[in-house]
Design a protein around this motif. Structure first.
Motif, PDB file in Angstrom:
ATOM      1  N   HIS A  17     119.771  63.226  65.325  1.00  0.00           N
ATOM      2  CA  HIS A  17     120.702  62.116  65.160  1.00  0.00           C
ATOM      3  C   HIS A  17     120.138  61.067  64.213  1.00  0.00           C
ATOM      4  CE1 HIS A  17     118.313  60.413  68.502  1.00  0.00           C
ATOM      5  NE2 HIS A  17     118.678  59.241  68.023  1.00  0.00           N
ATOM      6  N   MET A  18     121.080  60.362  63.603  1.00  0.00           N
ATOM      7  CA  MET A  18     120.738  59.323  62.643  1.00  0.00           C
ATOM      8  C   MET A  18     121.923  58.374  62.504  1.00  0.00           C
ATOM      9  SD  MET A  18     121.160  62.034  59.629  1.00  0.00           S
ATOM     10  CE  MET A  18     121.202  63.290  60.893  1.00  0.00           C
ATOM     11  N   ARG A  19     121.639  57.188  62.020  1.00  0.00           N
ATOM     12  CA  ARG A  19     122.679  56.190  61.769  1.00  0.00           C
ATOM     13  C   ARG A  19     122.643  55.849  60.285  1.00  0.00           C
ATOM     14  NH1 ARG A  19     125.304  53.179  65.046  1.00  0.00           N
ATOM     15  NH2 ARG A  19     123.836  53.481  66.746  1.00  0.00           N
ATOM     16  N   GLN A  25     127.721  55.121  54.808  1.00  0.00           N
ATOM     17  CA  GLN A  25     128.302  56.103  55.723  1.00  0.00           C
ATOM     18  C   GLN A  25     128.880  57.316  54.997  1.00  0.00           C
ATOM     19  OE1 GLN A  25     132.416  56.349  57.733  1.00  0.00           O
ATOM     20  NE2 GLN A  25     131.279  54.789  58.844  1.00  0.00           N
ATOM     21  N   GLN A  26     129.693  57.101  53.984  1.00  0.00           N
ATOM     22  CA  GLN A  26     130.339  58.227  53.303  1.00  0.00           C
ATOM     23  C   GLN A  26     129.313  59.087  52.565  1.00  0.00           C
ATOM     24  OE1 GLN A  26     133.697  59.071  53.691  1.00  0.00           O
ATOM     25  NE2 GLN A  26     132.918  60.976  52.832  1.00  0.00           N
ATOM     26  N   GLU A  27     128.318  58.463  51.964  1.00  0.00           N
ATOM     27  CA  GLU A  27     127.276  59.225  51.273  1.00  0.00           C
ATOM     28  C   GLU A  27     126.498  60.095  52.250  1.00  0.00           C
ATOM     29  OE1 GLU A  27     124.885  57.190  48.047  1.00  0.00           O
ATOM     30  OE2 GLU A  27     125.961  55.498  48.960  1.00  0.00           O
ATOM     31  N   LEU A  28     126.157  59.535  53.403  1.00  0.00           N
ATOM     32  CA  LEU A  28     125.439  60.314  54.407  1.00  0.00           C
ATOM     33  C   LEU A  28     126.312  61.438  54.924  1.00  0.00           C
ATOM     34  CD1 LEU A  28     123.001  60.883  56.175  1.00  0.00           C
ATOM     35  CD2 LEU A  28     123.829  59.120  57.768  1.00  0.00           C
ATOM     36  N   GLU A  83     115.440  68.404  49.884  1.00  0.00           N
ATOM     37  CA  GLU A  83     116.143  67.451  49.019  1.00  0.00           C
ATOM     38  C   GLU A  83     116.863  66.396  49.859  1.00  0.00           C
ATOM     39  OE1 GLU A  83     118.584  69.943  46.533  1.00  0.00           O
ATOM     40  OE2 GLU A  83     116.805  70.901  45.657  1.00  0.00           O
ATOM     41  N   PHE A  84     117.476  66.820  50.953  1.00  0.00           N
ATOM     42  CA  PHE A  84     118.126  65.870  51.850  1.00  0.00           C
ATOM     43  C   PHE A  84     117.090  64.921  52.454  1.00  0.00           C
ATOM     44  CE2 PHE A  84     119.312  64.779  56.244  1.00  0.00           C
ATOM     45  CZ  PHE A  84     120.429  63.986  55.980  1.00  0.00           C
ATOM     46  N   ALA A  85     115.969  65.455  52.904  1.00  0.00           N
ATOM     47  CA  ALA A  85     114.930  64.627  53.513  1.00  0.00           C
ATOM     48  C   ALA A  85     114.420  63.559  52.538  1.00  0.00           C
ATOM     49  CB  ALA A  85     113.778  65.502  54.000  1.00  0.00           C
ATOM     50  N   ALA A  86     114.348  63.899  51.271  1.00  0.00           N
ATOM     51  CA  ALA A  86     113.900  62.923  50.273  1.00  0.00           C
ATOM     52  C   ALA A  86     114.875  61.758  50.142  1.00  0.00           C
ATOM     53  CB  ALA A  86     113.713  63.612  48.926  1.00  0.00           C
ATOM     54  N   ARG A  87     116.124  61.984  50.479  1.00  0.00           N
ATOM     55  CA  ARG A  87     117.149  60.933  50.382  1.00  0.00           C
ATOM     56  C   ARG A  87     117.290  60.108  51.654  1.00  0.00           C
ATOM     57  NH1 ARG A  87     122.737  62.661  48.650  1.00  0.00           N
ATOM     58  NH2 ARG A  87     122.846  60.424  48.306  1.00  0.00           N
ATOM     59  N   LEU A  88     116.624  60.503  52.732  1.00  0.00           N
ATOM     60  CA  LEU A  88     116.786  59.801  54.006  1.00  0.00           C
ATOM     61  C   LEU A  88     116.544  58.299  53.915  1.00  0.00           C
ATOM     62  CD1 LEU A  88     115.349  62.311  56.616  1.00  0.00           C
ATOM     63  CD2 LEU A  88     117.717  61.545  56.381  1.00  0.00           C
ATOM     64  N   PRO A  89     115.508  57.820  53.233  1.00  0.00           N
ATOM     65  CA  PRO A  89     115.284  56.369  53.209  1.00  0.00           C
ATOM     66  C   PRO A  89     116.449  55.565  52.639  1.00  0.00           C
ATOM     67  CG  PRO A  89     113.322  57.515  52.480  1.00  0.00           C
ATOM     68  CD  PRO A  89     114.419  58.548  52.586  1.00  0.00           C
ATOM     69  N   GLU A  90     117.185  56.143  51.713  1.00  0.00           N
ATOM     70  CA  GLU A  90     118.317  55.422  51.133  1.00  0.00           C
ATOM     71  C   GLU A  90     119.592  55.565  51.957  1.00  0.00           C
ATOM     72  OE1 GLU A  90     120.402  58.160  47.799  1.00  0.00           O
ATOM     73  OE2 GLU A  90     118.217  57.995  47.550  1.00  0.00           O
ATOM     74  N   ASN A  95     115.610  53.260  61.649  1.00  0.00           N
ATOM     75  CA  ASN A  95     115.182  54.143  62.744  1.00  0.00           C
ATOM     76  C   ASN A  95     115.002  55.573  62.276  1.00  0.00           C
ATOM     77  OD1 ASN A  95     115.110  52.148  64.774  1.00  0.00           O
ATOM     78  ND2 ASN A  95     117.330  52.240  64.923  1.00  0.00           N
ATOM     79  N   GLY A  96     115.514  55.898  61.102  1.00  0.00           N
ATOM     80  CA  GLY A  96     115.334  57.220  60.520  1.00  0.00           C
ATOM     81  C   GLY A  96     116.094  58.316  61.234  1.00  0.00           C
ATOM     82  N   LEU A  97     115.597  59.503  61.094  1.00  0.00           N
ATOM     83  CA  LEU A  97     116.169  60.712  61.677  1.00  0.00           C
ATOM     84  C   LEU A  97     115.342  61.102  62.890  1.00  0.00           C
ATOM     85  CD1 LEU A  97     117.840  63.410  61.579  1.00  0.00           C
ATOM     86  CD2 LEU A  97     116.108  64.229  59.976  1.00  0.00           C
TER      87      LEU A  97
END
Length: 106
Positions: A17-19, A25-28, A83-90, A95-97
């Protein structure tokens, strides 16, 4: 209605889970949806279900089942996941993933 672990309780279940970060929101959502199709072709894949919060649409959950931990670990190293993990900070809040591995007991 059945779940994959009804037929095989030895499957490795994963709940992630992640917020979404404010305004992302739409990008995630789009990035998460893009993971579903390539993941469905991986060895060990059983299901990979993406959910979005009803009361809180910034909240996303993945409910997954895998044949075993080694195949899940291989999944986590695939290019579409790294590639997805690299984008997580943005994309996600501070709280992250959170990834939780579970085994069905009843």
């Amino acid at each position: 209605m059945s779940t994959p672990t009804d037929a095989n309780p030895e499957l490795l279940t994963v709940v992630a889970h992640m917020r979404a970060r404010d305004g992302r929101q739409q990008e995630l959502r789009d990035a998460l949806i893009a993971l579903v199709e390539p993941t469905s072709r991986e060895e060990g894949f059983v299901n990979y279900d993406l959910h979005q919060g009803v009361e809180d649409p910034d909240l996303f959950y993945l409910y997954e089942n895998w044949d075993n931990a080694a195949l899940l670990d291989a999944h986590l190293g695939r290019p579409h996941l790294t590639e997805f993990a690299a984008r997580l900070p943005e994309l996600v809040d501070d709280n992250g993933l959170t990834i939780t591995r579970l085994r069905r007991i009843a």
